[in-house]
Structures are given as structure tokens and as C-alpha cells.
Design a protein around this motif. Structure first.
Motif, mmCIF file in Angstrom:
data_model
loop_
_atom_site.group_PDB
_atom_site.id
_atom_site.type_symbol
_atom_site.label_atom_id
_atom_site.label_comp_id
_atom_site.label_asym_id
_atom_site.label_seq_id
_atom_site.Cartn_x
_atom_site.Cartn_y
_atom_site.Cartn_z
ATOM 1 N N SER A 103 -1.685 -2.233 7.943
ATOM 2 C CA SER A 103 -2.547 -2.733 6.862
ATOM 3 C C SER A 103 -2.727 -1.702 5.756
ATOM 4 O O SER A 103 -3.139 -2.043 4.654
ATOM 5 C CB SER A 103 -3.899 -3.181 7.411
ATOM 6 O OG SER A 103 -4.620 -2.076 7.893
ATOM 7 N N TYR A 106 -0.188 -2.640 2.857
ATOM 8 C CA TYR A 106 -0.271 -3.905 2.152
ATOM 9 C C TYR A 106 -1.224 -3.794 0.965
ATOM 10 O O TYR A 106 -2.434 -3.698 1.131
ATOM 11 C CB TYR A 106 -0.715 -5.012 3.105
ATOM 12 C CG TYR A 106 -0.704 -6.379 2.496
ATOM 13 C CD1 TYR A 106 0.461 -6.926 1.992
ATOM 14 C CD2 TYR A 106 -1.862 -7.122 2.415
ATOM 15 C CE1 TYR A 106 0.470 -8.171 1.417
ATOM 16 C CE2 TYR A 106 -1.863 -8.379 1.853
ATOM 17 C CZ TYR A 106 -0.684 -8.904 1.352
ATOM 18 O OH TYR A 106 -0.683 -10.139 0.793
ATOM 19 N N CYS A 107 -0.659 -3.789 -0.226
ATOM 20 C CA CYS A 107 -1.439 -3.711 -1.459
ATOM 21 C C CYS A 107 -1.194 -4.962 -2.285
ATOM 22 O O CYS A 107 -0.192 -5.660 -2.115
ATOM 23 C CB CYS A 107 -1.051 -2.476 -2.269
ATOM 24 S SG CYS A 107 -1.399 -0.932 -1.427
ATOM 25 N N ASP A 108 -2.099 -5.221 -3.220
ATOM 26 C CA ASP A 108 -1.996 -6.416 -4.053
ATOM 27 C C ASP A 108 -2.547 -6.115 -5.435
ATOM 28 O O ASP A 108 -3.412 -5.250 -5.596
ATOM 29 C CB ASP A 108 -2.783 -7.557 -3.411
ATOM 30 C CG ASP A 108 -2.361 -8.922 -3.910
ATOM 31 O OD1 ASP A 108 -1.357 -9.002 -4.645
ATOM 32 O OD2 ASP A 108 -3.022 -9.909 -3.560
ATOM 33 N N THR A 109 -2.028 -6.804 -6.440
ATOM 34 C CA THR A 109 -2.551 -6.689 -7.802
ATOM 35 C C THR A 109 -3.385 -7.926 -8.098
ATOM 36 O O THR A 109 -3.199 -8.983 -7.488
ATOM 37 C CB THR A 109 -1.407 -6.572 -8.825
ATOM 38 O OG1 THR A 109 -0.569 -7.722 -8.704
ATOM 39 C CG2 THR A 109 -0.604 -5.311 -8.601
ATOM 40 N N TYR A 110 -4.280 -7.799 -9.070
ATOM 41 C CA TYR A 110 -5.165 -8.906 -9.421
ATOM 42 C C TYR A 110 -5.074 -9.158 -10.913
ATOM 43 O O TYR A 110 -5.326 -8.261 -11.733
ATOM 44 C CB TYR A 110 -6.614 -8.592 -9.027
ATOM 45 C CG TYR A 110 -6.774 -8.450 -7.543
ATOM 46 C CD1 TYR A 110 -6.867 -9.571 -6.739
ATOM 47 C CD2 TYR A 110 -6.792 -7.203 -6.933
ATOM 48 C CE1 TYR A 110 -6.985 -9.461 -5.370
ATOM 49 C CE2 TYR A 110 -6.910 -7.079 -5.569
ATOM 50 C CZ TYR A 110 -7.009 -8.212 -4.800
ATOM 51 O OH TYR A 110 -7.126 -8.088 -3.444
ATOM 52 N N GLU A 116 -2.523 -1.462 -8.174
ATOM 53 C CA GLU A 116 -2.440 -2.058 -6.847
ATOM 54 C C GLU A 116 -3.629 -1.600 -6.014
ATOM 55 O O GLU A 116 -3.967 -0.427 -5.991
ATOM 56 C CB GLU A 116 -1.136 -1.658 -6.161
ATOM 57 C CG GLU A 116 0.078 -2.302 -6.775
ATOM 58 C CD GLU A 116 1.328 -2.053 -5.961
ATOM 59 O OE1 GLU A 116 1.300 -1.181 -5.071
ATOM 60 O OE2 GLU A 116 2.315 -2.735 -6.214
ATOM 61 N N TYR A 117 -4.256 -2.568 -5.344
ATOM 62 C CA TYR A 117 -5.409 -2.292 -4.505
ATOM 63 C C TYR A 117 -5.054 -2.582 -3.058
ATOM 64 O O TYR A 117 -4.354 -3.540 -2.756
ATOM 65 C CB TYR A 117 -6.601 -3.163 -4.912
ATOM 66 C CG TYR A 117 -7.101 -2.860 -6.292
ATOM 67 C CD1 TYR A 117 -7.990 -1.811 -6.500
ATOM 68 C CD2 TYR A 117 -6.685 -3.609 -7.387
ATOM 69 C CE1 TYR A 117 -8.457 -1.520 -7.764
ATOM 70 C CE2 TYR A 117 -7.148 -3.314 -8.646
ATOM 71 C CZ TYR A 117 -8.028 -2.281 -8.841
ATOM 72 O OH TYR A 117 -8.468 -1.985 -10.091
ATOM 73 N N VAL A 119 -5.473 -4.113 0.281
ATOM 74 C CA VAL A 119 -6.108 -5.393 0.639
ATOM 75 C C VAL A 119 -7.218 -5.167 1.670
ATOM 76 O O VAL A 119 -8.259 -5.816 1.607
ATOM 77 C CB VAL A 119 -5.053 -6.391 1.154
ATOM 78 C CG1 VAL A 119 -5.696 -7.647 1.697
ATOM 79 C CG2 VAL A 119 -4.093 -6.733 0.034
ATOM 80 N N ARG A 122 -10.749 -2.833 -0.858
ATOM 81 C CA ARG A 122 -10.464 -2.996 -2.278
ATOM 82 C C ARG A 122 -11.212 -2.028 -3.183
ATOM 83 O O ARG A 122 -11.171 -2.150 -4.398
ATOM 84 C CB ARG A 122 -10.748 -4.441 -2.689
ATOM 85 C CG ARG A 122 -9.803 -5.385 -1.992
ATOM 86 C CD ARG A 122 -9.871 -6.769 -2.565
ATOM 87 N NE ARG A 122 -8.815 -7.566 -1.980
ATOM 88 C CZ ARG A 122 -9.000 -8.506 -1.089
ATOM 89 N NH1 ARG A 122 -10.206 -8.774 -0.668
ATOM 90 N NH2 ARG A 122 -7.992 -9.186 -0.625
#
Length: 123
Positions: A103, A106-110, A116-117, A119, A122
Motif C-alpha cells: 500500500s 499505491y499513489c493517486d492524483t486528484y 501524487e498522494y 492512497v 492522503r
């Protein structure tokens, strides 16, 4: 009652002691650490290093007790017990440690933000 039991067992088996104790109530008042200082990375470090420290403690204890054993049979029994405890620890923490390790990747953009944050956390 069953749900409470499962929650307690899962917290203990994950070795997430920070979830068992609500540290926010006294850390905020004493100003020793900022609120939510542990966060995800503190839990990550605790989850990864606690089994390693317990394993080394078990290994040291085994070597210490092995030197005091006189018979070969007693040494073999001690080693078998130590291996059992080590593999039990490994079994209990493997899934949570693996999940936490993956984990962190696993990063995501908003929206339009290119940052990238993580997940899992945050902040």
C-alpha cells in the motif's frame, strides 16, 4: 459480541498496538508529539520492524537457554519450540505486513493537481 471479538483478534494479529490505545487524547495535551504524529508511516515502521525485533529477541532467548541445556534432547525440544513460535509469528503478521508494504506503492492524483498522494494516507 462476535464482531468485537474479531476486531480485537485482528488488531492483535496485525500488531497494530497504536490502534489498541487511543494516543491522541494524551499526546495532544502533553504537547510531546503533534496530533496524529504516528500516522501511516509510524504504523508502517511499527508493522515492519516489530516482527523483526520479536524474532531477534526469540533468537537471543533461544541461544541463551540452549547454552544452559545439558542434554541433546532438551536442546532439540527448545529449538523445535522456538521454530514453532517463529513460524507462528510469521503466519500472524505476513498478510498485514505484505498489505502495508504494497500500500506504500499505491499513489493517486486528484483532479488537475499533478501531485501524487498516497492512497493509504492522503496527508
Amino acid at each position: 459480541m462476535y464482531t468485537k471479538f474479531i476486531n480485537i483478534v485482528s488488531v492483535i494479529s496485525k500488531l497494530s498496538f497504536f490502534e489498541m490505545i487511543n494516543t491522541e487524547c494524551f499526546l495532544d495535551k502533553t504537547q510531546l508529539l503533534p496530533k496524529r504524529a504516528y500516522g501511516y508511516y509510524g504504523a508502517f515502521v511499527a508493522t515492519m520492524f516489530t516482527p523483526i525485533l520479536i524474532s531477534f529477541a526469540l533468537l537471543g532467548f533461544t541461544f541463551y537457554k540452549r547454552r544452559k541445556q545439558n542434554s541433546v534432547e532438551a536442546r532439540r525440544k527448545l529449538e523445535a519450540t522456538s521454530f514453532f513460535l517463529f513460524f507462528l509469528l510469521l503466519y500472524l503478521v505476513f498478510t498485514n505486513s505484505t498489505q502495508m508494504a504494497f500500500s506504500t506503492l499505491y499513489c493517486d492524483t486528484y483532479g488537475d493537481d499533478k501531485t501524487e498522494y498516497l492512497v493509504a494516507d492522503r496527508r
